[in-house]
Design an enzyme around this catalytic site. Sequence first.
Site, PDB file in Angstrom:
ATOM      1  N   GLY A 193       0.818  -1.202   0.000  1.00  0.00           N
ATOM      2  CA  GLY A 193       0.000   0.000   0.000  1.00  0.00           C
ATOM      3  C   GLY A 193       0.854   1.254   0.000  1.00  0.00           C
ATOM      4  N   CYS A 194       0.219   2.384  -0.299  1.00  0.00           N
ATOM      5  CA  CYS A 194       0.958   3.645  -0.431  1.00  0.00           C
ATOM      6  C   CYS A 194       1.433   4.179   0.925  1.00  0.00           C
ATOM      7  CB  CYS A 194       0.101   4.669  -1.153  1.00  0.00           C
ATOM      8  SG  CYS A 194      -1.564   4.887  -0.480  1.00  0.00           S
ATOM      9  N   TYR A 195       0.519   4.313   1.885  1.00  0.00           N
ATOM     10  CA  TYR A 195       0.936   4.744   3.223  1.00  0.00           C
ATOM     11  C   TYR A 195       1.962   3.766   3.800  1.00  0.00           C
ATOM     12  CZ  TYR A 195      -2.897   8.166   3.872  1.00  0.00           C
ATOM     13  OH  TYR A 195      -3.744   9.242   3.799  1.00  0.00           O
ATOM     14  N   THR A 196       1.736   2.498   3.514  1.00  0.00           N
ATOM     15  CA  THR A 196       2.600   1.452   4.050  1.00  0.00           C
ATOM     16  C   THR A 196       4.025   1.598   3.549  1.00  0.00           C
ATOM     17  OG1 THR A 196       0.674   0.021   3.880  1.00  0.00           O
ATOM     18  CG2 THR A 196       2.758  -1.027   4.376  1.00  0.00           C
ATOM     19  N   CYS A 231       5.598   4.226   2.383  1.00  0.00           N
ATOM     20  CA  CYS A 231       6.267   5.405   2.938  1.00  0.00           C
ATOM     21  C   CYS A 231       6.614   5.204   4.415  1.00  0.00           C
ATOM     22  CB  CYS A 231       5.370   6.624   2.754  1.00  0.00           C
ATOM     23  SG  CYS A 231       6.235   8.196   2.977  1.00  0.00           S
TER      24      CYS A 231
END
Length: 342
Positions: free
Chosen positions: A146-149, A151
């Site tokens: 995932g994207c938040y993950t 980063c």
Amino acid sequence: MKIKVGILGASGYAGNELVRILLNHPKVEISYLGSSSSVGQNYQDLYPNTLLNLCFENKNLDELELDLLFLATPHEFSAKLLNENLLKKMKIIDLSADFRLKNPKDYELWYKFTHPNQELLQNAVYGLCELYKEEIKKASLVANPGCYTTCSILSLYPLFKEKIIDFSSVIIDAKSGVSGAGRSAKVENLFCEVNENIKAYNLALHRHTPEIEEHLSYAAKKKITLQFTPHLVSMQRGILISAYANLKEDLQEQDIRDIYTKYYQNNKFIRLLPPQSLPQTRWVKSSNFADINFSVDQRTKRVIVLGAIDNLIKGAAGQAVQNMNLMFDFDEDEGLKFFANL
């Protein structure tokens, strides 16, 4: 010789970025676009910015002659679709969350469905390239993070690996552009709702939380629990995270810089910024880079870590192509050699 790839879900934002990147990849031919609702529509009509003269089709996947299939589909779709026979015919990169978490119970808790394919779930490789490169090279099924993950894990991984922080003290404050919510029409994402606005959402409930915890737990070699709070920001794309943790020792900034350098100095897409240069979303916009920096607050004995990525590139399509490059023994940055469009 080019590999033949197909994409399910190319009509979404991440899917369109995937098409854009692959069209410029010298070793890839896009030969199939799958859809059940847009059959016969030419991709150029949907996205005039992307010169792909190919129509959507709805074929049985077993009939396709592909080397690789990308799935940029809603959650729960690929969990029902994929099977061992298909994986014998082609490799799969799944951009959804359906194969990211190893514990099936996490899907019941966070995604509200019972995972129907637990054997494949255990065999899937988590596609965070900087951490699991060798596993990805040998994989048939890769779960794109995932994207938040992406980063959050990349920003904090060295601290967990070296065990220099109090794990129970970790707080992640994350901010994302509106494209992270997808292309489907939603009232809360209308222009007048998001313009000149910032808002928190899914407090203590965001689905990327168990993903972050799982892989930082692997780094720490113990189960960890952390606080994650996401915010929606009035911009199209980009993620900025600010993470806070109590230091267990009296460390100076150079000590921590040495630790980050140890883990990331040979990674093509992680940029550890110079001291006092703090990550900004515009510096990574439309690129596959993850920018990281930190500061030590000697007064509070905390380390403050900042990370920035483009949620649609390093947080989705770019990372998927990076995974593809590893799976097919291409140069890791093939097709991804572009910088931010300021």
